[in-house]
Motif scaffolding. Sequence first.
Motif, PDB file in Angstrom:
ATOM      1  N   ASN A   1      58.688  71.955  43.109  1.00 22.26           N
ATOM      2  CA  ASN A   1      60.061  72.417  42.902  1.00 22.26           C
ATOM      3  C   ASN A   1      60.557  72.154  41.495  1.00 22.26           C
ATOM      4  OD1 ASN A   1      61.831  73.432  45.419  1.00 22.26           O
ATOM      5  ND2 ASN A   1      60.077  72.238  46.136  1.00 22.26           N
ATOM      6  N   ILE A   2      60.111  71.061  40.883  1.00 22.72           N
ATOM      7  CA  ILE A   2      60.499  70.817  39.495  1.00 22.72           C
ATOM      8  C   ILE A   2      59.873  71.867  38.585  1.00 22.72           C
ATOM      9  CG2 ILE A   2      60.192  69.238  37.547  1.00 22.72           C
ATOM     10  CD1 ILE A   2      60.568  66.933  39.506  1.00 22.72           C
ATOM     11  N   VAL A   3      58.584  72.131  38.797  1.00 16.68           N
ATOM     12  CA  VAL A   3      57.883  73.094  37.939  1.00 16.68           C
ATOM     13  C   VAL A   3      58.412  74.506  38.148  1.00 16.68           C
ATOM     14  CG1 VAL A   3      55.642  74.165  37.485  1.00 16.68           C
ATOM     15  CG2 VAL A   3      55.801  71.689  37.803  1.00 16.68           C
ATOM     16  N   GLU A   4      58.540  74.913  39.418  1.00 21.79           N
ATOM     17  CA  GLU A   4      58.935  76.287  39.715  1.00 21.79           C
ATOM     18  C   GLU A   4      60.453  76.490  39.745  1.00 21.79           C
ATOM     19  OE1 GLU A   4      56.999  78.806  39.935  1.00 21.79           O
ATOM     20  OE2 GLU A   4      55.045  77.818  40.026  1.00 21.79           O
ATOM     21  N   GLY A   5      61.188  75.480  40.213  1.00 21.69           N
ATOM     22  CA  GLY A   5      62.607  75.683  40.448  1.00 21.69           C
ATOM     23  C   GLY A   5      63.545  75.288  39.341  1.00 21.69           C
ATOM     24  N   LEU A   6      63.206  74.234  38.587  1.00 19.39           N
ATOM     25  CA  LEU A   6      64.151  73.720  37.598  1.00 19.39           C
ATOM     26  C   LEU A   6      64.510  74.730  36.515  1.00 19.39           C
ATOM     27  CD1 LEU A   6      65.882  71.427  36.598  1.00 19.39           C
ATOM     28  CD2 LEU A   6      63.883  70.481  35.420  1.00 19.39           C
ATOM     29  N   PRO A   7      63.536  75.459  35.912  1.00 17.72           N
ATOM     30  CA  PRO A   7      63.927  76.452  34.896  1.00 17.72           C
ATOM     31  C   PRO A   7      64.908  77.489  35.450  1.00 17.72           C
ATOM     32  CG  PRO A   7      61.570  76.047  34.811  1.00 17.72           C
ATOM     33  CD  PRO A   7      62.071  75.372  36.053  1.00 17.72           C
ATOM     34  N   ASN A   8      64.666  77.931  36.683  1.00 16.83           N
ATOM     35  CA  ASN A   8      65.557  78.894  37.327  1.00 16.83           C
ATOM     36  C   ASN A   8      66.955  78.324  37.496  1.00 16.83           C
ATOM     37  OD1 ASN A   8      66.511  79.573  40.467  1.00 16.83           O
ATOM     38  ND2 ASN A   8      66.014  81.391  39.265  1.00 16.83           N
ATOM     39  N   GLN A   9      67.042  77.051  37.885  1.00 18.70           N
ATOM     40  CA  GLN A   9      68.349  76.435  38.089  1.00 18.70           C
ATOM     41  C   GLN A   9      69.108  76.264  36.782  1.00 18.70           C
ATOM     42  OE1 GLN A   9      67.450  72.883  40.529  1.00 18.70           O
ATOM     43  NE2 GLN A   9      68.420  73.985  42.200  1.00 18.70           N
ATOM     44  N   ILE A  10      68.399  75.900  35.713  1.00 18.82           N
ATOM     45  CA  ILE A  10      69.060  75.735  34.416  1.00 18.82           C
ATOM     46  C   ILE A  10      69.591  77.076  33.916  1.00 18.82           C
ATOM     47  CG2 ILE A  10      68.668  75.181  31.988  1.00 18.82           C
ATOM     48  CD1 ILE A  10      66.793  72.960  32.912  1.00 18.82           C
ATOM     49  N   VAL A  11      68.757  78.125  34.028  1.00 17.76           N
ATOM     50  CA  VAL A  11      69.200  79.456  33.597  1.00 17.76           C
ATOM     51  C   VAL A  11      70.423  79.901  34.399  1.00 17.76           C
ATOM     52  CG1 VAL A  11      68.582  81.901  33.568  1.00 17.76           C
ATOM     53  CG2 VAL A  11      66.969  80.199  32.705  1.00 17.76           C
ATOM     54  N   SER A  12      70.392  79.709  35.719  1.00 15.18           N
ATOM     55  CA  SER A  12      71.512  80.117  36.564  1.00 15.18           C
ATOM     56  C   SER A  12      72.770  79.320  36.240  1.00 15.18           C
ATOM     57  CB  SER A  12      71.155  79.953  38.043  1.00 15.18           C
ATOM     58  OG  SER A  12      70.182  80.896  38.425  1.00 15.18           O
ATOM     59  N   GLY A  13      72.598  78.020  35.969  1.00 17.64           N
ATOM     60  CA  GLY A  13      73.750  77.196  35.622  1.00 17.64           C
ATOM     61  C   GLY A  13      74.400  77.635  34.332  1.00 17.64           C
ATOM     62  N   ILE A  14      73.597  77.918  33.319  1.00 15.71           N
ATOM     63  CA  ILE A  14      74.138  78.389  32.038  1.00 15.71           C
ATOM     64  C   ILE A  14      74.782  79.764  32.211  1.00 15.71           C
ATOM     65  CG2 ILE A  14      73.520  79.136  29.705  1.00 15.71           C
ATOM     66  CD1 ILE A  14      71.345  76.984  29.725  1.00 15.71           C
ATOM     67  N   THR A  15      74.109  80.643  32.955  1.00 17.09           N
ATOM     68  CA  THR A  15      74.665  81.971  33.218  1.00 17.09           C
ATOM     69  C   THR A  15      76.011  81.866  33.906  1.00 17.09           C
ATOM     70  OG1 THR A  15      72.430  82.868  33.463  1.00 17.09           O
ATOM     71  CG2 THR A  15      74.231  84.198  34.313  1.00 17.09           C
ATOM     72  N   ASN A  16      76.132  80.958  34.845  1.00 14.36           N
ATOM     73  CA  ASN A  16      77.393  80.779  35.551  1.00 14.36           C
ATOM     74  C   ASN A  16      78.507  80.344  34.603  1.00 14.36           C
ATOM     75  OD1 ASN A  16      79.028  80.480  38.010  1.00 14.36           O
ATOM     76  ND2 ASN A  16      78.952  78.296  37.530  1.00 14.36           N
ATOM     77  N   ILE A  17      78.194  79.440  33.681  1.00 12.04           N
ATOM     78  CA  ILE A  17      79.194  78.982  32.712  1.00 12.04           C
ATOM     79  C   ILE A  17      79.646  80.130  31.821  1.00 12.04           C
ATOM     80  CG2 ILE A  17      79.603  77.451  30.749  1.00 12.04           C
ATOM     81  CD1 ILE A  17      77.505  75.543  32.043  1.00 12.04           C
ATOM     82  N   ILE A  18      78.679  80.892  31.313  1.00  8.88           N
ATOM     83  CA  ILE A  18      79.004  82.028  30.439  1.00  8.88           C
ATOM     84  C   ILE A  18      79.860  83.055  31.183  1.00  8.88           C
ATOM     85  CG2 ILE A  18      78.059  83.994  29.173  1.00  8.88           C
ATOM     86  CD1 ILE A  18      75.572  82.269  28.620  1.00  8.88           C
ATOM     87  N   CYS A  19      79.394  83.431  32.367  1.00  9.82           N
ATOM     88  CA  CYS A  19      80.077  84.458  33.152  1.00  9.82           C
ATOM     89  C   CYS A  19      81.507  84.038  33.485  1.00  9.82           C
ATOM     90  CB  CYS A  19      79.292  84.718  34.427  1.00  9.82           C
ATOM     91  SG  CYS A  19      79.918  86.084  35.417  1.00  9.82           S
ATOM     92  N   SER A  20      81.682  82.798  33.913  1.00 11.58           N
ATOM     93  CA  SER A  20      83.014  82.315  34.278  1.00 11.58           C
ATOM     94  C   SER A  20      83.944  82.314  33.069  1.00 11.58           C
ATOM     95  CB  SER A  20      82.918  80.904  34.867  1.00 11.58           C
ATOM     96  OG  SER A  20      82.129  80.895  36.035  1.00 11.58           O
ATOM     97  N   ALA A  21      83.405  81.924  31.910  1.00  6.82           N
ATOM     98  CA  ALA A  21      84.225  81.893  30.700  1.00  6.82           C
ATOM     99  C   ALA A  21      84.645  83.293  30.274  1.00  6.82           C
ATOM    100  CB  ALA A  21      83.458  81.202  29.578  1.00  6.82           C
ATOM    101  N   VAL A  22      83.720  84.248  30.381  1.00  7.05           N
ATOM    102  CA  VAL A  22      84.028  85.627  29.989  1.00  7.05           C
ATOM    103  C   VAL A  22      85.085  86.219  30.918  1.00  7.05           C
ATOM    104  CG1 VAL A  22      83.102  87.956  29.797  1.00  7.05           C
ATOM    105  CG2 VAL A  22      81.795  86.017  28.921  1.00  7.05           C
ATOM    106  N   ILE A  23      84.918  86.023  32.218  1.00  6.31           N
ATOM    107  CA  ILE A  23      85.868  86.570  33.184  1.00  6.31           C
ATOM    108  C   ILE A  23      87.246  85.946  32.996  1.00  6.31           C
ATOM    109  CG2 ILE A  23      86.435  86.643  35.646  1.00  6.31           C
ATOM    110  CD1 ILE A  23      83.476  87.040  36.195  1.00  6.31           C
TER     111      ILE A  23
END
Length: 387
Positions: free
Chosen positions: A56-78
């Motif tokens: 899960n660290i190898v496969e999941g962590l990069p996905n979670q970091i990308v989603s977390g950053i995307t969420n911050i960007i998206c929320s700020a833009v909206i």
Amino acid sequence: MKLFFLISLFSILHTNFALEFTAQDLLYSLEQISEGIIESAPGPLRPDYVFKTIKNIVEGLPNQIVSGITNIICSAVIAKGKDQTPDQYDPTLGDIKFQFRTPCDKREYSVADPSGLADDDDFDPDKNTVIFSTGWTTTVNNERQDALAKAYNCRGDTNYLALDMGNYINTLYFWSSENTDKIGKYLAEGIQRLESIIDIGKLHIMGHSLGAQIMGSAARYYRDLTGKTLPYVTGLDPAFPCFNEGEELTVISSSDADFVDIIHTNPGGSGQPQAFGDVDFYVGGKFPVQDACNDPQCSHEIVWQYYTESVYPNNVNDFLAKRCNSLNSLQEGKCVGNEYPMGYAVPHTLRGRYVLEVNAEKPYGKNATADYTNPDSTVCGSCEEFE
């Protein structure tokens, strides 16, 4: 796909738009995985649990970091101003339809005027009615709708309506996310018109990913329109990026209907990490990669297969869960109390956070019996059944 996910957000940012990310923001996903690893220990972790953790660290962590950053960007833009979706991708009421699915046919009725359903010989207003919406980059004719329609038609006690949203969530993720609110509003108006045809008390609306957020929006708008709440809303791994409690695009939650159940299979990645429903089921705990999958995207998608399996009459108790705070606690026998079914047969009085394990292949439900119905091999609910 994740690269396209980020590009789709950055492409609509102004060139002078600046964002500041704190270490706490960037470590949010790591904290989610860490909770899944060490929560409810002490004691040495089993080798299989350690292996699962590493996977899960190898496969999941990069996905979670990308989603977390995307969420911050998206929320700020909206937050800087909504309605940034180009006109050609802005939903119109006339394009949103109910697709009524029988074992052998698909017929569409506009949400602006669904009265034709009352004259459809195959539509039974005395039955239960389900409305299901799929997620990002999908249209109405897809394998998710096919599988669930077949399962409900096998039961024979439910009218199955697939929500046709045209291409309005088949565009850049940021625009698709914004569109969920307006689609939800139109759906709420359509449900209000269905009141003259069906018993709303027998209505169940459900969605996967962005579709889950559409259903939450529809339930809120329905309450605004009528002063009444819908009875039942289900979220299948509701989309995480862009959706946060109390923000412009708020998340599906227990306040939206009389009963809201949520199933999490990719928490902190494409799916919501937090428990917002009346009852939240974490399949495999807080880990973002399912045992049946090798990547986060599969883990986000597989939730509809779990639910589909549970709909078949012989399978309603396949997925039994206990109230629990982690997978490790469940495996160590530290979770007390009764087991309850996730999916079709979930009790509407259930409250809290529940954890369960599943098999890595079908039957996914660990409690499947000798009478298990394999969704892939049965003809029940398909046109073949009537040939």
